[in-house]
Motif scaffolding. Structure first.
Motif, PDB file in Angstrom:
ATOM      1  N   THR A  99       0.814  -1.208   0.000  1.00 37.20           N
ATOM      2  CA  THR A  99       0.000   0.000   0.000  1.00 37.20           C
ATOM      3  C   THR A  99       0.852   1.264   0.000  1.00 37.20           C
ATOM      4  OG1 THR A  99      -0.131  -0.062   2.413  1.00 37.20           O
ATOM      5  CG2 THR A  99      -1.924  -1.108   1.183  1.00 37.20           C
ATOM      6  N   ALA A 100       2.151   1.126   0.258  1.00 36.79           N
ATOM      7  CA  ALA A 100       3.047   2.284   0.290  1.00 36.79           C
ATOM      8  C   ALA A 100       3.191   2.865  -1.117  1.00 36.79           C
ATOM      9  CB  ALA A 100       4.411   1.880   0.829  1.00 36.79           C
ATOM     10  N   HIS A 101       3.334   4.170  -1.174  1.00 39.42           N
ATOM     11  CA  HIS A 101       3.546   4.824  -2.460  1.00 39.42           C
ATOM     12  C   HIS A 101       4.243   6.165  -2.265  1.00 39.42           C
ATOM     13  CE1 HIS A 101      -0.286   6.740  -1.240  1.00 39.42           C
ATOM     14  NE2 HIS A 101       0.185   7.794  -1.894  1.00 39.42           N
ATOM     15  N   MET A 102       4.719   6.722  -3.363  1.00 41.37           N
ATOM     16  CA  MET A 102       5.311   8.051  -3.375  1.00 41.37           C
ATOM     17  C   MET A 102       4.553   8.865  -4.420  1.00 41.37           C
ATOM     18  SD  MET A 102       9.183   9.269  -4.286  1.00 41.37           S
ATOM     19  CE  MET A 102       8.994   9.052  -6.031  1.00 41.37           C
ATOM     20  N   GLN A 103       4.284  10.115  -4.115  1.00 44.71           N
ATOM     21  CA  GLN A 103       3.560  10.958  -5.055  1.00 44.71           C
ATOM     22  C   GLN A 103       4.243  12.313  -5.167  1.00 44.71           C
ATOM     23  OE1 GLN A 103      -0.579  10.533  -4.686  1.00 44.71           O
ATOM     24  NE2 GLN A 103      -1.087  12.178  -6.078  1.00 44.71           N
ATOM     25  N   LEU A 104       4.419  12.779  -6.397  1.00 40.15           N
ATOM     26  CA  LEU A 104       4.983  14.096  -6.675  1.00 40.15           C
ATOM     27  C   LEU A 104       3.868  14.955  -7.240  1.00 40.15           C
ATOM     28  CD1 LEU A 104       8.078  12.803  -8.642  1.00 40.15           C
ATOM     29  CD2 LEU A 104       8.069  13.534  -6.273  1.00 40.15           C
ATOM     30  N   PHE A 105       3.651  16.103  -6.646  1.00 44.27           N
ATOM     31  CA  PHE A 105       2.570  16.954  -7.149  1.00 44.27           C
ATOM     32  C   PHE A 105       2.743  18.395  -6.666  1.00 44.27           C
ATOM     33  CE2 PHE A 105       1.346  15.135  -3.148  1.00 44.27           C
ATOM     34  CZ  PHE A 105       0.688  16.135  -2.463  1.00 44.27           C
ATOM     35  N   PRO A 106       2.178  19.345  -7.430  1.00 47.38           N
ATOM     36  CA  PRO A 106       2.184  20.740  -6.983  1.00 47.38           C
ATOM     37  C   PRO A 106       0.991  20.947  -6.038  1.00 47.38           C
ATOM     38  CG  PRO A 106       1.281  20.602  -9.177  1.00 47.38           C
ATOM     39  CD  PRO A 106       1.684  19.214  -8.786  1.00 47.38           C
ATOM     40  N   ALA A 107       1.230  20.848  -4.746  1.00 50.61           N
ATOM     41  CA  ALA A 107       0.143  20.879  -3.765  1.00 50.61           C
ATOM     42  C   ALA A 107      -0.523  22.241  -3.646  1.00 50.61           C
ATOM     43  CB  ALA A 107       0.660  20.431  -2.408  1.00 50.61           C
ATOM     44  N   TYR A 108       0.263  23.274  -3.509  1.00 51.45           N
ATOM     45  CA  TYR A 108      -0.299  24.593  -3.272  1.00 51.45           C
ATOM     46  C   TYR A 108       0.303  25.580  -4.246  1.00 51.45           C
ATOM     47  CZ  TYR A 108      -1.325  22.123   1.010  1.00 51.45           C
ATOM     48  OH  TYR A 108      -1.739  21.189   1.897  1.00 51.45           O
ATOM     49  N   SER A 109      -0.459  25.989  -5.207  1.00 52.10           N
ATOM     50  CA  SER A 109      -0.027  26.976  -6.190  1.00 52.10           C
ATOM     51  C   SER A 109       1.260  26.537  -6.863  1.00 52.10           C
ATOM     52  CB  SER A 109       0.105  28.343  -5.525  1.00 52.10           C
ATOM     53  OG  SER A 109       0.410  29.328  -6.462  1.00 52.10           O
ATOM     54  N   ASN A 110       2.384  27.165  -6.571  1.00 52.38           N
ATOM     55  CA  ASN A 110       3.650  26.834  -7.220  1.00 52.38           C
ATOM     56  C   ASN A 110       4.629  26.118  -6.291  1.00 52.38           C
ATOM     57  OD1 ASN A 110       2.972  27.973  -9.709  1.00 52.38           O
ATOM     58  ND2 ASN A 110       3.421  30.014  -8.931  1.00 52.38           N
TER      59      ASN A 110
END
Length: 127
Positions: A99-110
């Protein structure tokens, strides 16, 4: 259309080099369509790119441009792999048996964010 004795099919060519070889003598987009009772998808060459489109909703899903850059959610990929979304979902890397994972994302604006979910937390290894 031609069908060779080895089973290769040519559309727009009499000398198909693959099992299915589609050729156009114009610079118009050339492609193939895949359809079932639910969806219609196309894969086509367009302006020196290979484009994958969900024709049912009229939305491009992925593009590989002439530089080899891959775009998901964008028709103009800039880096080698470019993911763009309006909901900020980003890229997720996971293992099928965990169930473990890694996520890359622009969470808040820039602000770029790296998030990890799993028992051991988020670990980095620089090689």
């Amino acid at each position: 259309m031609s069908i060779r004795s080895d089973g290769h099919v040519g559309i727009g060519t009499t000398n198909p080099s693959q099992l299915l070889h589609v050729n156009s003598s114009t610079n118009n987009p050339t492609g193939i369509g895949l359809q079932n009772s639910e969806r219609y998808y196309s894969v086509r060459s367009n302006n020196f790119s290979l484009v994958f489109t969900d024709e049912t909703v009229g939305s491009e899903r992925m593009r590989i441009n002439s530089s080899g850059n891959v775009g998901v959610g964008t028709s103009s990929p800039q880096p080698r792999f470019h993911v763009e979304s309006s909901d900020g979902s980003g890229i997720r890397v996971s293992r099928s048996s965990a169930t473990a994972h890694m996520q890359l994302f622009p969470a808040y604006s820039n602000v770029p964010t790296i998030m990890g979910l799993g028992a051991g937390g988020l670990h980095f290894c620089l090689l």
